[in-house]
Scaffold this motif. Structure first.
Motif, PDB file in Angstrom:
ATOM      1  N   ALA A 283       0.698  -1.273  -0.017  1.00 45.91           N
ATOM      2  CA  ALA A 283       0.113   0.151   0.036  1.00 45.91           C
ATOM      3  C   ALA A 283       0.799   1.326  -0.225  1.00 45.91           C
ATOM      4  O   ALA A 283       0.658   2.283  -0.716  1.00 45.91           O
ATOM      5  N   TRP A 284       2.001   1.234   0.628  1.00 47.54           N
ATOM      6  CA  TRP A 284       2.778   2.297   0.805  1.00 47.54           C
ATOM      7  C   TRP A 284       3.402   2.467  -0.357  1.00 47.54           C
ATOM      8  O   TRP A 284       3.735   3.713  -1.010  1.00 47.54           O
TER       9      TRP A 284
ATOM     10  N   LEU B 193       7.090  18.337  12.689  1.00 51.85           N
ATOM     11  CA  LEU B 193       7.420  18.056  11.480  1.00 51.85           C
ATOM     12  C   LEU B 193       8.941  18.390  11.082  1.00 51.85           C
ATOM     13  O   LEU B 193       9.697  17.461  10.785  1.00 51.85           O
ATOM     14  N   ILE B 194       9.252  19.542  11.134  1.00 51.28           N
ATOM     15  CA  ILE B 194      10.224  19.883  11.143  1.00 51.28           C
ATOM     16  C   ILE B 194      11.701  19.375  12.017  1.00 51.28           C
ATOM     17  O   ILE B 194      12.680  19.016  11.467  1.00 51.28           O
ATOM     18  N   ARG B 195      11.226  19.363  13.240  1.00 51.94           N
ATOM     19  CA  ARG B 195      12.118  18.622  14.272  1.00 51.94           C
ATOM     20  C   ARG B 195      12.449  17.261  14.003  1.00 51.94           C
ATOM     21  O   ARG B 195      13.650  16.571  14.259  1.00 51.94           O
ATOM     22  N   GLY B 196      11.539  16.602  13.266  1.00 46.62           N
ATOM     23  CA  GLY B 196      11.525  14.971  12.902  1.00 46.62           C
ATOM     24  C   GLY B 196      12.527  14.843  11.674  1.00 46.62           C
ATOM     25  O   GLY B 196      12.670  13.634  11.303  1.00 46.62           O
ATOM     26  N   LEU B 197      12.794  15.768  10.880  1.00 45.56           N
ATOM     27  CA  LEU B 197      13.542  15.559   9.508  1.00 45.56           C
ATOM     28  C   LEU B 197      14.823  15.460   9.735  1.00 45.56           C
ATOM     29  O   LEU B 197      15.671  15.828  10.740  1.00 45.56           O
TER      30      LEU B 197
ATOM     31  N   ARG C 204       5.685  13.435   6.971  1.00 39.39           N
ATOM     32  CA  ARG C 204       6.092  12.798   8.327  1.00 39.39           C
ATOM     33  C   ARG C 204       6.498  11.596   8.253  1.00 39.39           C
ATOM     34  O   ARG C 204       7.234  10.875   9.149  1.00 39.39           O
ATOM     35  N   ASP C 205       6.260  10.811   7.208  1.00 42.79           N
ATOM     36  CA  ASP C 205       6.607   9.416   7.100  1.00 42.79           C
ATOM     37  C   ASP C 205       7.880   9.354   6.155  1.00 42.79           C
ATOM     38  O   ASP C 205       7.911   9.937   4.902  1.00 42.79           O
ATOM     39  N   HIS C 206       8.780   8.829   6.593  1.00 40.75           N
ATOM     40  CA  HIS C 206      10.221   8.406   5.816  1.00 40.75           C
ATOM     41  C   HIS C 206       9.834   7.929   4.490  1.00 40.75           C
ATOM     42  O   HIS C 206      10.429   8.220   3.544  1.00 40.75           O
ATOM     43  N   ASP C 207       8.562   7.028   4.312  1.00 39.27           N
ATOM     44  CA  ASP C 207       8.668   6.182   3.085  1.00 39.27           C
ATOM     45  C   ASP C 207       8.062   7.190   1.916  1.00 39.27           C
ATOM     46  O   ASP C 207       8.110   6.797   0.826  1.00 39.27           O
ATOM     47  N   THR C 208       7.421   8.096   2.341  1.00 37.82           N
ATOM     48  CA  THR C 208       6.733   8.993   1.548  1.00 37.82           C
ATOM     49  C   THR C 208       7.291  10.367   1.241  1.00 37.82           C
ATOM     50  O   THR C 208       6.741  11.242   0.619  1.00 37.82           O
ATOM     51  N   PHE C 209       8.245  10.689   2.111  1.00 38.79           N
ATOM     52  CA  PHE C 209       8.782  12.111   2.194  1.00 38.79           C
ATOM     53  C   PHE C 209       9.218  12.721   0.857  1.00 38.79           C
ATOM     54  O   PHE C 209       8.844  13.714   0.583  1.00 38.79           O
ATOM     55  N   ASP C 210      10.036  11.738   0.159  1.00 39.87           N
ATOM     56  CA  ASP C 210      10.654  12.489  -0.937  1.00 39.87           C
ATOM     57  C   ASP C 210       9.636  12.825  -2.007  1.00 39.87           C
ATOM     58  O   ASP C 210       9.803  13.672  -2.529  1.00 39.87           O
TER      59      ASP C 210
END
Length: 160
Positions: A5-6, A79-83, A45-51
């Motif tokens: 799904a991702w 959001l910014i802190r988690g990047l 926010r999700d590493h898998d869909t960030f790009d």
């Protein structure tokens, strides 16, 4: 299952970005939909869909006639802190679109270079005078204040 799904979501975002790049009318349409832009920020926010999300968001925000208010993004600070460092570097491209006023398109002119410079200077003075007369705070100023509220942001950006 969930991984598939991702992957479909990532491919969908990538395809949508390619279509927006080709059809500016779609970018304009999507840019006017606040909920869509907010959704893109949530996907960052999700590493898998960030790009894919950051790329599509950059494409869409570039077509807005006005600056998108960061106040519409829930927990933008989180959001910014988690990047990661790499993600922050890409995210800065989106930030450039929300902290600066859009540039006016250049109009070709047959006038001489000095006439063009005089005209540009007069236009700039008029624009600054109009801004000074506006009683409201510009969206770019609000966005800059929000970003300055993220204490770690400037030091992290300097390290990039």
């Amino acid at each position: 299952g969930e991984d598939a799904a991702w992957e479909v979501r990532k491919e969908g975002l990538h395809l949508l970005r390619d279509i927006c790049y080709t059809l500016s009318s779609l970018s304009e349409q999507l840019s006017s939909q606040k909920s869509f832009v907010v959704f893109l920020f949530s996907l960052m926010r999700d590493h898998d869909t960030f790009d894919e999300a950051v790329g599509l968001c950059e494409e869409v925000l570039a077509f807005r006639g006005d600056v998108f208010p960061l106040s519409h993004i829930p927990d933008i600070e989180g959001l910014i802190r988690g990047l990661s460092k790499r993600q922050l570097a890409f995210f800065c491209r989106v930030l450039a679109l929300v902290v600066c006023e859009p540039e006016e398109p250049a109009t070709p002119s047959a006038a001489s270079a000095s006439d063009a410079k005089s005209s540009q200077a007069a236009d700039l003075l008029t624009a600054r005078r109009e801004q000074a007369m506006m009683p409201h705070v510009r969206t770019t100023d609000r966005n800059q204040a929000i970003l300055l509220g993220v204490r770690e942001l400037i030091p992290r950006m300097v390290k990039l």
